[in-house]
Each structure stands twice: as structure tokens, then as C-alpha cells.
Design an enzyme around this catalytic site. Structure first.
Site, PDB file in Angstrom:
ATOM      1  N   LYS A  49      -1.358  -0.868   4.705  1.00 49.32           N
ATOM      2  CA  LYS A  49      -2.735  -0.444   4.494  1.00 49.32           C
ATOM      3  C   LYS A  49      -3.193  -0.916   3.121  1.00 49.32           C
ATOM      4  CE  LYS A  49      -4.743   2.791   2.616  1.00 49.32           C
ATOM      5  NZ  LYS A  49      -5.778   1.904   2.070  1.00 49.32           N
TER       6      LYS A  49
ATOM      7  N   ALA B 191      -5.972  -1.807   0.050  1.00 45.65           N
ATOM      8  CA  ALA B 191      -7.138  -1.075  -0.466  1.00 45.65           C
ATOM      9  C   ALA B 191      -8.404  -1.615   0.197  1.00 45.65           C
ATOM     10  CB  ALA B 191      -7.217  -1.253  -1.981  1.00 45.65           C
TER      11      ALA B 191
ATOM     12  N   SER C 288      -2.490   5.101  -7.922  1.00 38.16           N
ATOM     13  CA  SER C 288      -2.609   6.055  -9.023  1.00 38.16           C
ATOM     14  C   SER C 288      -1.618   7.210  -8.846  1.00 38.16           C
ATOM     15  CB  SER C 288      -4.037   6.591  -9.070  1.00 38.16           C
ATOM     16  OG  SER C 288      -4.355   7.168  -7.828  1.00 38.16           O
TER      17      SER C 288
ATOM     18  N   GLU D 294       5.089   3.402  -6.946  1.00 38.10           N
ATOM     19  CA  GLU D 294       4.761   2.615  -8.150  1.00 38.10           C
ATOM     20  C   GLU D 294       3.424   3.135  -8.627  1.00 38.10           C
ATOM     21  OE1 GLU D 294       6.675   0.583  -9.649  1.00 38.10           O
ATOM     22  OE2 GLU D 294       8.171   0.021  -8.173  1.00 38.10           O
TER      23      GLU D 294
ATOM     24  N   ARG E 224      -4.944  -9.507 -19.434  1.00 39.58           N
ATOM     25  CA  ARG E 224      -4.585 -10.052 -18.126  1.00 39.58           C
ATOM     26  C   ARG E 224      -5.195  -9.153 -17.052  1.00 39.58           C
ATOM     27  NH1 ARG E 224       0.447 -10.191 -14.670  1.00 39.58           N
ATOM     28  NH2 ARG E 224       0.815  -8.136 -15.518  1.00 39.58           N
TER      29      ARG E 224
ATOM     30  N   CYS F 235      -1.248  -1.936 -14.074  1.00 33.21           N
ATOM     31  CA  CYS F 235      -0.462  -0.752 -14.425  1.00 33.21           C
ATOM     32  C   CYS F 235       0.373  -1.044 -15.664  1.00 33.21           C
ATOM     33  CB  CYS F 235       0.430  -0.351 -13.267  1.00 33.21           C
ATOM     34  SG  CYS F 235       1.431  -1.725 -12.679  1.00 33.21           S
TER      35      CYS F 235
ATOM     36  N   GLU G 279      -5.214   6.058 -18.576  1.00 34.10           N
ATOM     37  CA  GLU G 279      -5.186   4.616 -18.309  1.00 34.10           C
ATOM     38  C   GLU G 279      -6.605   4.073 -18.462  1.00 34.10           C
ATOM     39  OE1 GLU G 279      -3.564   4.260 -14.313  1.00 34.10           O
ATOM     40  OE2 GLU G 279      -2.472   2.501 -14.953  1.00 34.10           O
TER      41      GLU G 279
ATOM     42  N   SER H 170       6.740  -8.927 -15.808  1.00 30.38           N
ATOM     43  CA  SER H 170       6.910  -8.958 -14.352  1.00 30.38           C
ATOM     44  C   SER H 170       7.655 -10.207 -13.895  1.00 30.38           C
ATOM     45  CB  SER H 170       5.542  -8.930 -13.668  1.00 30.38           C
ATOM     46  OG  SER H 170       4.835  -7.808 -14.108  1.00 30.38           O
TER      47      SER H 170
HETATM   48  P1  NAP Z   1      -5.511   4.487  -5.775  1.00 28.10           P
HETATM   49  O1  NAP Z   1      -6.898   4.979  -5.762  1.00 28.10           O
HETATM   50  O2  NAP Z   1      -4.409   5.468  -5.899  1.00 28.10           O
HETATM   51  O3  NAP Z   1      -5.359   3.628  -4.428  1.00 28.10           O
HETATM   52  C1  NAP Z   1      -4.183   2.929  -4.110  1.00 28.10           C
HETATM   53  C2  NAP Z   1      -4.084   2.787  -2.611  1.00 28.10           C
HETATM   54  O4  NAP Z   1      -4.011   4.091  -2.028  1.00 28.10           O
HETATM   55  C3  NAP Z   1      -5.284   2.109  -1.959  1.00 28.10           C
HETATM   56  O5  NAP Z   1      -4.855   1.401  -0.824  1.00 28.10           O
HETATM   57  C4  NAP Z   1      -6.119   3.298  -1.520  1.00 28.10           C
HETATM   58  O6  NAP Z   1      -6.978   2.979  -0.467  1.00 28.10           O
HETATM   59  C5  NAP Z   1      -5.042   4.252  -1.063  1.00 28.10           C
HETATM   60  N1  NAP Z   1      -5.418   5.645  -1.041  1.00 28.10           N
HETATM   61  C6  NAP Z   1      -6.277   6.306  -1.831  1.00 28.10           C
HETATM   62  N2  NAP Z   1      -6.320   7.604  -1.461  1.00 28.10           N
HETATM   63  C7  NAP Z   1      -5.455   7.742  -0.416  1.00 28.10           C
HETATM   64  C8  NAP Z   1      -5.057   8.842   0.390  1.00 28.10           C
HETATM   65  N3  NAP Z   1      -5.539  10.059   0.208  1.00 28.10           N
HETATM   66  N4  NAP Z   1      -4.156   8.615   1.370  1.00 28.10           N
HETATM   67  C9  NAP Z   1      -3.649   7.401   1.578  1.00 28.10           C
HETATM   68  N5  NAP Z   1      -3.993   6.314   0.848  1.00 28.10           N
HETATM   69  C10 NAP Z   1      -4.878   6.499  -0.153  1.00 28.10           C
HETATM   70  O7  NAP Z   1      -5.248   3.457  -6.927  1.00 28.10           O
HETATM   71  P2  NAP Z   1      -6.126   2.169  -7.285  1.00 28.10           P
HETATM   72  O8  NAP Z   1      -7.296   2.627  -8.053  1.00 28.10           O
HETATM   73  O9  NAP Z   1      -6.346   1.341  -6.084  1.00 28.10           O
HETATM   74  O10 NAP Z   1      -5.106   1.362  -8.194  1.00 28.10           O
HETATM   75  C11 NAP Z   1      -4.999   1.587  -9.537  1.00 28.10           C
HETATM   76  C12 NAP Z   1      -3.791   2.436  -9.848  1.00 28.10           C
HETATM   77  O11 NAP Z   1      -2.627   1.808  -9.317  1.00 28.10           O
HETATM   78  C13 NAP Z   1      -3.545   2.556 -11.325  1.00 28.10           C
HETATM   79  O12 NAP Z   1      -3.190   3.865 -11.641  1.00 28.10           O
HETATM   80  C14 NAP Z   1      -2.379   1.600 -11.580  1.00 28.10           C
HETATM   81  O13 NAP Z   1      -1.619   1.913 -12.698  1.00 28.10           O
HETATM   82  C15 NAP Z   1      -1.615   1.755 -10.311  1.00 28.10           C
HETATM   83  N6  NAP Z   1      -0.760   0.588 -10.098  1.00 28.10           N
HETATM   84  C16 NAP Z   1       0.585   0.755 -10.278  1.00 28.10           C
HETATM   85  C17 NAP Z   1       1.427  -0.318 -10.119  1.00 28.10           C
HETATM   86  C18 NAP Z   1       2.896  -0.147 -10.318  1.00 28.10           C
HETATM   87  O14 NAP Z   1       3.628  -1.031  -9.891  1.00 28.10           O
HETATM   88  N7  NAP Z   1       3.376   0.917 -10.936  1.00 28.10           N
HETATM   89  C19 NAP Z   1       0.922  -1.578  -9.779  1.00 28.10           C
HETATM   90  C20 NAP Z   1      -0.455  -1.715  -9.606  1.00 28.10           C
HETATM   91  C21 NAP Z   1      -1.282  -0.601  -9.763  1.00 28.10           C
HETATM   92  P3  NAP Z   1      -8.571   2.990  -0.677  1.00 28.10           P
HETATM   93  O15 NAP Z   1      -8.826   2.466  -2.039  1.00 28.10           O
HETATM   94  O16 NAP Z   1      -9.052   2.105   0.396  1.00 28.10           O
HETATM   95  O17 NAP Z   1      -8.973   4.418  -0.508  1.00 28.10           O
END
Ligand code: NAP
Length: 490
Positions: A184, A186, A239, A260, A288, A294, A391, A451
Site C-alpha cells: 500500500k 502513500a 511517522s 521504520e 537532500r 527520516c 521532525e 544509506s
Molecule cells: P505517514 O503519514 O505515517 O504515512 C506513511 C504511510 O502510512 C502512507 O502510506 C500512509 O498512507 C499510511 N497511513 C497513514 N495512516 C494510516 C493508517 N491509519 N493505517 C494504515 N496506513 C496509514 O508518514 P508520511 O508523512 O507519509 O512519511 C513521513 C514519515 O515517515 C516521517 O516521520 C519520516 O521520518 C518517516 N520515514 C521513516 C523512514 C525510516 O526508514 N525510518 C523512511 C522514510 C520516512 P496515506 O498517506 O495514503 O494515508
């Protein structure tokens, strides 16, 4: 306005859900719109999965599992390797597509194609190296056999910031281990995954092994999959807040999970550091992906004796950045993913300035169209500022001064996150002490990007659970079985 090259590329991207080896519309016919964050314009409409589509994807993954898990590792490896080769051939298309839906400058999208592709190559190599062991028990009465088995059907949820690499980092090890998956992506950046899925199909992937559902209702569609008793594993990148909620859902089936999650990386510059290298590293670690990583350095913790010189040098470099649509020549800073992200960066900067920070350059949102924020440098950021706790996920470099090593360690570790840290020093012993003292899963010692597909990527504390990449990455998709047999001579 899209060019004719962009229009042709977008038209070629599949617009369906990919279930059981077939692209098809959503069961209820709904679609979701994908926009270019640099213009705000809708660039494509694609199928919008419902709960029923999610269940169909699970059905397909479960049906394909017995045969895929018994497919020889060499065959699975060769499909991944062919996908790696096809990715190289289609790198330019994929890079442009990523820039169109996510915004990063083309050069960075090309970098992500390289990085994301490496997971296919690495795990094609790892697929044939899943080992067990055999030995006599200490009592001498039996033989102990330890074997590894694919965990089963997996659900993979990926974020928008690295739409290709976050998908390959999960799909490649899962497939290498013999697992089938429902992916799934985003909703903001689904096109890259669809394009990549077609590459997997072209590489010979059997039906049902990878299923892709795009949806505007991620919570509603995901929960029934996560609580489906047939699911064995959940891997999530996103997140910390969403990760925590998904962990609760995963508790229902006591699922294996990989998480992650968010970061708040410290970037520590000691007074003995090579300042030129520290500045180069800082710009990479911060800007970058327009700061939307993250692993982005979130807090620049700089020794008081060099803080002013460091601020002066990074400001000079940041002033030379060019902000614009990522497809344009010479652009180094693209748009943020949406207006909400711009609002967040702006609020964090305002709070820091109210508490005493100095704006060295930037500091404002850029009027639309598109979701742009100025590349910004803040110095003298004061303790208690929200920007040091949250963040930023934007192009804002925040500098705080420290006085001695203990002070630097205290500030760096003062966060619930523990993904990555960066340290610049010429003193080897000090560098080694920092490896032992900083509470993060990864560290860049005199480098600004860590990375690598061959390395175990992951965080401590609330930055996550498990590791992706490296030898460890495939282990996340394997279960261990221990078997005891009697002494064959007994
Ligand atoms: P996010 O809002 O948590 O969304 C991540 C994924 O989860 C998306 O596919 C989103 O889909 C989905 N999602 C959101 N709510 C959900 C729910 N209730 N049930 C199931 N899936 C759900 O995070 P983001 O804003 O896309 O990404 C940024 C975050 O990712 C930052 O905090 C960053 O640090 C973290 N990140 C971490 C890593 C790592 O390796 N540690 C790498 C990259 C990013 P939708 O958006 O379609 O709702």
C-alpha cells in the site's frame, strides 16, 4: 503545465490496482487524483481501493504463497536481478515520474533510482544465502536442526518521501525470502510503485506474488488486512504516530512487525572538525530530498568556538541554491509535498525566531502555485524551541551551540527518536566515544549520508523496530524452526 514527454509518460503508467497479476479498476469504480506538488495540478487519476479490494489483494497473496515459497531461491533471485536490469533501462522514465508526483529535483530522483535499484540487486544475491545449521545437542542424545522459512503473506505500507526506495527496500527482501505481499503506497505518490510493479511483471514475476492497492482511505482499508488471521507480517515506513497505532492493530494477530519510523537526527560538529567537510556533509544531510527524509539532520549541534564560522559558511552556500520545479535545469530545491508541510516548516521557524533564533537566510513560505518554502538557515536556536523536538521535514537548517563533549552528547540524545546521528571530528578517539555514546541505530562519522542497500538501516528508541537492508534485511521475512531428532547411532 506538463510537457509532451511528461504527458506520454503519465499516460503509460498503469492506472489500476494490481491484484492477482491483473491491473483492474476499484470494485466500486472510485478513483483518486494524484497532483504535482510544484504546480498543484492533477496529473493522473487512478483506481481508489475499497475494503473489498484490500481483501481481494490478501486473497491473491495467500493463494500465491504456497507456490512462490517453494519456488527455488535461484529462480526468485533471477527475477529480482532481471527487475534490477530493467530498472536501469527505464531509469530516466522512473526518475521523471518520481519528480512529477513527489517534487524532488531530477538529479535526486535519479539518485533514488540508483539507491532503490540496489535493493533488488542486493536481495537477489541474498536470496540464495538463507542458511540453517545442524549440530549434536550437548547431551549427545539427539541432532538439532535449525531451518529458516518464509514468514508468509506480508502487508507493506510505504511513505511518499522515497516512493521507489521505500518500496524496493521491503518488496525485494520479502520476495527473496519467498513471501508474497500486498503493498500500500502513500496516496500522494502511488505512480512510482505502479510503474515499478509493471517492471516486476516484465521481469517474470508470477501472478499474485505482489499485489498493489492504492487508496484514499488508508486507515479503513488497512485495518482489515492487518487483523486478517492469514497475514503473518506487517512492515511499515512512516511517522511514529501512525506506526504506534498500527502496532496496536498488529497485536491482534501477534504479527511479526518491522517499523521504520520518524527521526530527529543530531549533526554534531566539534571544534577540531574539518569545517569544509562538515559544511559539505551538512548540506547533504539537511537538504537532500528538500529536507524530507527520516535521516535528515534536524539539529545542528556545533561547538561554540566554530558555530559562527559554520553558520556563515552554510548560509553562503544555501543562498546559492535555486528553488523551483524539479524538472527544471539547475533547480536544487523542489517543492514540499503539500501545503500542510509548508505550514509546518513555517510554524517551526516562527516559534524558533520568537524564542530568540536568528534567521541567516530564508525563513518564509513562497507564494503558490505549488508548495514551496525558502531554503533557510537559523542560528542561535534556543533550548525549548519546537524545532529541536519535532521532525522539520523541510529545508530548514537549525544551529544550536554547545560547550563540551558531555554537553553535545546530552543535547544529541535528548529526544525520543534514535534513527541516525552525524558527527564531524578529526579526533579518532572522540569519534569512537561518540559511536558508543549516541543513542541511534546508525551514525555517519565525517559523512552526511549513510544509506546503503548492504547496511542494516533502522532506528533505536521510537524510531522503529527491525532493520532493512544488509544481511539483516532478509531475516525480517524469515521464521526460524528448530527440529530435534534422536541420535542416529543411539
Ligand atoms: P505517514 O503519514 O505515517 O504515512 C506513511 C504511510 O502510512 C502512507 O502510506 C500512509 O498512507 C499510511 N497511513 C497513514 N495512516 C494510516 C493508517 N491509519 N493505517 C494504515 N496506513 C496509514 O508518514 P508520511 O508523512 O507519509 O512519511 C513521513 C514519515 O515517515 C516521517 O516521520 C519520516 O521520518 C518517516 N520515514 C521513516 C523512514 C525510516 O526508514 N525510518 C523512511 C522514510 C520516512 P496515506 O498517506 O495514503 O494515508
Amino acid at each position: 503545465m506538463t510537457s509532451s514527454e511528461e504527458t506520454a509518460l503519465l499516460a503509460a503508467v498503469p492506472d489500476g490496482l494490481f491484484i492477482g497479476g491483473r491491473w483492474r479498476p476499484a470494485e466500486d469504480g472510485r478513483t483518486l487524483a494524484v497532483s504535482d506538488p510544484a504546480t498543484g495540478e492533477v496529473i493522473k487519476e487512478i483506481a481508489d481501493a475499497s475494503v473489498a479490494d484490500g481483501t481481494a489483494a490478501m486473497d491473491a497473496a495467500c493463494e500465491a504463497f504456497p507456490s512462490w515459497s517453494r519456488t527455488p531461491a535461484r529462480e526468485r533471485a533471477e527475477i529480482l536481478r532481471r527487475a534490477f536490469d530493467l530498472l536501469q533501462q527505464r531509469a530516466e522514465e522512473l526518475a521523471l515520474l518520481m519528480t512529477l508526483e513527489m517534487g524532488k529535483p531530477l538529479a535526486e530522483s535519479r539518485g533514488e533510482v540508483t539507491y532503490g535499484g540496489e535493493f533488488l540487486r542486493w536481495f537477489s544475491e541474498e536470496a540464495v544465502r538463507v542458511h540453517g545449521r545442524y549440530g549434536t545437542n550437548p547431551e549427545g542424545t539427539g541432532r538439532m536442526i535449525v531451518t529458516q522459512h518464509p514468514v508468509g503473506p506480508c502487508f507493506l505500507i510505504t511513505p511518499w518521501n522515497f516512493p521507489l526506495a521505500m518500496a524496493t527496500r521491503k518488496i525485494a527482501p520479502a520476495l527473496a525470502a519467498g513471501c508474497t505481499v500486498v503493498v500500500k503506497p502513500a496516496a500522494l505518490t502511488p505512480l512510482t510503485t505502479s510503474f515499478f510493479t509493471q517492471i516486476l511483471v516484465d521481469a517474470g514475476l508470477p501472478d499474485g506474488v505482489v499485489n498493489v492497492i492504492n487508496t484514499s482511505s488508508s486507515g479503513e482499508v488497512s485495518e482489515p488486512i492487518i487483523t486478517d488471521p492469514r497475514l503473518r507480517k506487517l512492515s511499515f515506513t512512516g511517522s511514529t504516530g501512525v506506526g504506534r497505532a498500527l502496532l496496536e492493530q498488529a497485536a491482534t494477530g501477534v504479527l511479526r512487525t518491522s517499523m521504520e519510523l520518524g527521526g530527529n537526527a543530531p549533526f554534531v560538529v566539534f571544534d577540531d572538525a574539518d569545517l569544509d567537510k562538515a559544511v559539505d556533509g551538512a548540506l547533504l544531510a539537511k537538504f537532500r530530498n528538500i529536507g524530507q527524509a527520516c535521516t535528515a539532520a534536524n539539529r545542528f549541534i556545533v561547538h561554540r568556538d566554530v558555530a559562527e564560522e559554520f553558520a556563515r559558511r552554510v548560509t553562503e552556500r544555501v543562498r546559492s541554491f535555486s528553488t523551483g520545479r524539479g524538472t527544471e535545469e539547475g533547480v536544487t530545491i523542489g517543492p514540499l509535498i503539500d501545503d500542510k508541510a509548508v505550514g509546518k516548516a513555517d510554524a517551526l521557524v516562527s516559534d524558533a525566531v520568537e524564542r530568540g533564533a536568528t534567521v541567516r537566510t530564508g525563513g518564509s513560505r513562497i507564494e503558490g502555485p505549488g508548495s514551496f518554502y525558502e531554503a533557510t538557515v537559523l542560528s542561535d536556536v534556543q533550548a525549548g524551541s519546537a524545532i529541536l523536538r519535532e521532525e522539520i521535514f523541510g529545508p530548514v537548517l537549525a544551529i544550536v551551540a554547545f560547550d563540551d563533549e558531555d554537553d553535545a552528547v546530552r543535547i544529541a540524545n535528548d529526544t525520543e527518536f534514535g534513527l541516525v546521528s552525524y558527527v564531524f571530528t578529526r579526533d579518532l578517539a572522540r569519534g569512537q566515544r561518540m559511536i558508543e555514546r549516541l543513542e541511534t541505530g546508525m551514525m555517519g562519522l565525517n559523512v552526511g549520508v549513510v544509506s546503503n542497500a548492504a547496511a542494516p538501516f533502522g532506528g533505536w528508541k521510537q524510531s522503529g523496530l527491525g532493520r532493512e537492508g544488509g544481511f539483516e534485511g532478509i531475516g525480517e521475512y524469515l521464521e526460524t524452526k528448530y527440529t530435534l531428532t534422536p541420535d542416529p547411532f543411539g
